[in-house]
Design a protein around this motif. Structure first.
Motif, PDB file in Angstrom:
ATOM      1  N   MET A 123     -46.801 -26.661 -25.694  1.00 55.96           N
ATOM      2  CA  MET A 123     -47.006 -28.114 -25.711  1.00 55.96           C
ATOM      3  C   MET A 123     -46.026 -28.776 -24.767  1.00 55.96           C
ATOM      4  SD  MET A 123     -49.138 -29.438 -27.996  1.00 55.96           S
ATOM      5  CE  MET A 123     -49.629 -30.962 -28.788  1.00 55.96           C
ATOM      6  N   ILE A 124     -46.556 -29.689 -23.972  1.00 54.29           N
ATOM      7  CA  ILE A 124     -45.689 -30.331 -22.989  1.00 54.29           C
ATOM      8  C   ILE A 124     -44.717 -31.297 -23.674  1.00 54.29           C
ATOM      9  CG2 ILE A 124     -47.248 -32.270 -22.533  1.00 54.29           C
ATOM     10  CD1 ILE A 124     -46.483 -31.912 -19.547  1.00 54.29           C
ATOM     11  N   GLU A 125     -43.494 -31.315 -23.176  1.00 53.65           N
ATOM     12  CA  GLU A 125     -42.483 -32.191 -23.735  1.00 53.65           C
ATOM     13  C   GLU A 125     -41.846 -33.008 -22.611  1.00 53.65           C
ATOM     14  OE1 GLU A 125     -42.610 -31.185 -27.912  1.00 53.65           O
ATOM     15  OE2 GLU A 125     -42.077 -32.889 -26.662  1.00 53.65           O
ATOM     16  N   LEU A 126     -41.146 -34.061 -23.011  1.00 52.17           N
ATOM     17  CA  LEU A 126     -40.472 -34.897 -22.009  1.00 52.17           C
ATOM     18  C   LEU A 126     -39.446 -34.080 -21.232  1.00 52.17           C
ATOM     19  CD1 LEU A 126     -39.970 -38.238 -23.941  1.00 52.17           C
ATOM     20  CD2 LEU A 126     -41.581 -37.763 -22.095  1.00 52.17           C
ATOM     21  N   ARG A 127     -38.886 -33.083 -21.875  1.00 51.35           N
ATOM     22  CA  ARG A 127     -37.915 -32.207 -21.197  1.00 51.35           C
ATOM     23  C   ARG A 127     -38.546 -31.644 -19.928  1.00 51.35           C
ATOM     24  NH1 ARG A 127     -37.858 -28.730 -24.863  1.00 51.35           N
ATOM     25  NH2 ARG A 127     -39.104 -27.130 -23.869  1.00 51.35           N
ATOM     26  N   GLU A 149     -38.301 -36.579 -27.435  1.00 48.19           N
ATOM     27  CA  GLU A 149     -39.320 -35.709 -26.882  1.00 48.19           C
ATOM     28  C   GLU A 149     -40.698 -36.229 -27.257  1.00 48.19           C
ATOM     29  OE1 GLU A 149     -36.966 -32.655 -24.930  1.00 48.19           O
ATOM     30  OE2 GLU A 149     -38.905 -33.616 -24.756  1.00 48.19           O
ATOM     31  N   LEU A 150     -41.692 -35.728 -26.573  1.00 48.71           N
ATOM     32  CA  LEU A 150     -43.061 -36.138 -26.880  1.00 48.71           C
ATOM     33  C   LEU A 150     -43.425 -35.765 -28.317  1.00 48.71           C
ATOM     34  CD1 LEU A 150     -44.947 -35.228 -23.600  1.00 48.71           C
ATOM     35  CD2 LEU A 150     -44.363 -37.512 -24.444  1.00 48.71           C
ATOM     36  N   LEU A 172     -40.939 -32.921 -18.147  1.00 46.85           N
ATOM     37  CA  LEU A 172     -41.068 -33.993 -17.156  1.00 46.85           C
ATOM     38  C   LEU A 172     -39.722 -34.277 -16.482  1.00 46.85           C
ATOM     39  CD1 LEU A 172     -43.745 -34.216 -18.706  1.00 46.85           C
ATOM     40  CD2 LEU A 172     -43.464 -36.698 -18.710  1.00 46.85           C
ATOM     41  N   ARG A 173     -38.664 -34.327 -17.305  1.00 46.65           N
ATOM     42  CA  ARG A 173     -37.334 -34.573 -16.736  1.00 46.65           C
ATOM     43  C   ARG A 173     -36.961 -33.459 -15.756  1.00 46.65           C
ATOM     44  NH1 ARG A 173     -35.970 -35.053 -22.338  1.00 46.65           N
ATOM     45  NH2 ARG A 173     -36.226 -37.213 -23.017  1.00 46.65           N
TER      46      ARG A 173
END
Lengths: 308, 308
Positions: B1-5, A3-4, B7-8
């Motif tokens: 907070m934005i996470e890669l999740r 994750e980020l 984005l996926r």
DNA sequence: CAGTATCCATATGTTTGAGATATGCCATGA
DNA sequence: TCATGGCATATCTCAAACATATGGATACTG
């Protein structure tokens, strides 16, 4: 799954070279940070930090990772910002269509100019076409918005908003008996006074427009207009009028384009004939640029109303 | 907070145009996906999807976001892969140092060649220097690994591993009485037979090396060697030997470089004189490339041992 | 035209894992 | 030798992700 958060933690630890200080910067305690870094190393399958007695140091693999993580975090910020700018209409694209009779209205040109000034990063596409073509292009997504002169058929799925009504003027050869000699006080002509005139009207081969409105108004005034000429282009009607072949009735905004050999008379309010201008768009949430354009159109319209 | 999740999820929903199918692909249920997309839209501050009666469609802002999200997710995969390659020694850099007496050992050249073949993306830096300089460069991080001929002082913080012992040979002018005429069965010479010979030794101005080992072995054999010449470069010693000015004792690997005018004799095993080769590195976890190099060195050494 | 299906959003409950706290271990410094 | 610094481990808590149940709106079908 990476994750980020992991990237943010790794970059901050690398910058600090010290887990406890990095945890403070990140707003968490040192043990969870230590655990999250360990999890990241398990996910990546490589040691990213050398644990020293006093702090930590990136491994070579860690340097590779953190360098790219930094770029990715920056790209995330850019992605969010670009998305926000697009949603605000500060960038993006807008395809605007209009009929030939709407093309000359100053509202269109001033709104397009204003949008260009407000949001230079919005890519504009302008398209002149007939009303039915414009409607089809709206449905197919080739256009985002269109300015048309009549509420249209097949408007299911569209929102058609009447923006304004434009005065229609009578255009006649400047030597026509009804034309006022220069210096005389202009008067408003009755539609019925045109009962015996040869009409020149602009008619698109497909679909409705101002043509039918003019016919309807004449019938309401008690006569059927004698249409001697139909011009294929709007400006052609004015050329024919200037040539003395008849009279026409056109939206006021067009009058400014051609005055040589033509006199323009205003109609009596009772004629009940106006050239409406409609803004048509899809019945769904608009893009940022479209929303901004619609707002600008309203604003420009209000500005025009208050001009002397 | 934005996470890669986030984005996926957004990319998958965009690809499917359908939240329920996207949820299936992502391995979660549709309601949490709907909520996560809503959270993402709140974080970004813009609507990314139009909710239609049958599925969803990206807004223009959504297209902007998803395009960049896709790139970011790909960059994350690349970052992980590059980090793994680096940790495996498939890419990165390696600074290898060696003394002049170690430079000619075939182990070094074969290991470097093998590393170059195994990992062409590892950037190599080779550095020849004196043992003390090599040690200092290791400490300062200018070198990752060094091949030296003696266990060194100031080795705190370093790991010095003895890789192998190389046979020392006696180099003497080919017309020297001790030099065997061609065709005669070679014999091993006793160190003591050299008691009256003029010695030519290579000595670096600073620090220990093979020089002291040779002196010590001669003393152990009962004589103090008469050092007539000290050469500033190792190859110079051979030149002086070829010129008939004396004899020298050198590591066997160097014998192959210069044979014109020089005869080489092997020493009796009792001479107890060998040229050791040490691999020195920092006492911490090595980089992928360094670990791979160390493995290759061991492997090449094993290969050489079994050659006839 | 009414009933059914589709599909996303909302409400509520459960589970998981991030984070907090307490403490341990190791090396360094005084 | 003892105190300190600093990261790792153990255990607990709670916030949030996810599951389940259901609702609301629109489209489709008989």
């Amino acid at each position: 799954m990476i994750e980020l958060r992991h990237l943010r933690y790794a970059v901050t630890v690398a910058d600090e070279g010290h887990m406890t200080r990095a945890a403070e910067r990140l707003g968490i305690q040192q043990p969870p940070l230590s655990q999250q870094i360990a999890k990241l190393e398990a996910i990546v399958g490589a040691s990213l930090f050398k644990r020293l007695p006093r702090g930590v140091e990136l491994t070579e693999a860690g340097r590779t990772f953190v360098e790219r993580a930094r770029t990715i975090l920056h790209d995330v910020d850019l992605a969010i910002e670009a998305t926000r700018r697009n949603a605000r209409g500060e960038e993006g694209s807008l395809a605007i269509g209009f009929t030939s009779s709407a093309a000359f209205h100053p509202l269109l040109s001033s709104a397009v100019r204003s949008l260009g000034e407000t949001s230079p990063d919005v890519a504009l596409k302008l398209e002149e076409a007939s009303t039915p073509d414009l409607i089809a292009m709206l449905h197919s997504g080739l256009l985002d918005v269109a300015l048309v002169r009549s509420p249209v058929a097949q408007s299911g799925g569209l929102v058609i908003s009447r923006i304004l009504d434009e005065e229609m003027l009578v255009a006649l050869p400047d030597r026509h008996p009804l034309a006022m000699p220069k210096g005389e006080k202009p008067r408003r002509i009755q539609l019925s006074e045109l009962a015996n005139e040869a009409f020149i009207l602009y008619r698109r081969p497909s679909g409705p427009g101002l043509y039918d409105s003019i016919i309807a108004a004449c019938l309401a005034a008690g006569f059927s207009p004698k249409i001697r000429h139909e011009a294929p282009r709007l400006l052609s009607t004015l050329s024919l009028v200037a040539a003395g072949l008849g009279i026409s009735i056109i939206p006021g905004s067009i009058a400014r384009l051609e005055t040589n050999g033509i006199a323009y008379l205003r109609l009596d309010p009772g004629a009940n004939l106006v050239a409406p201008l409609y803004l048509a768009r899809k019945d769904e949430q608009p893009s940022g640029a479209l929303q901004l354009f619609a707002d600008i159109v309203q604003h420009e319209k209000a500005s025009m109303k208050h001009q002397p």
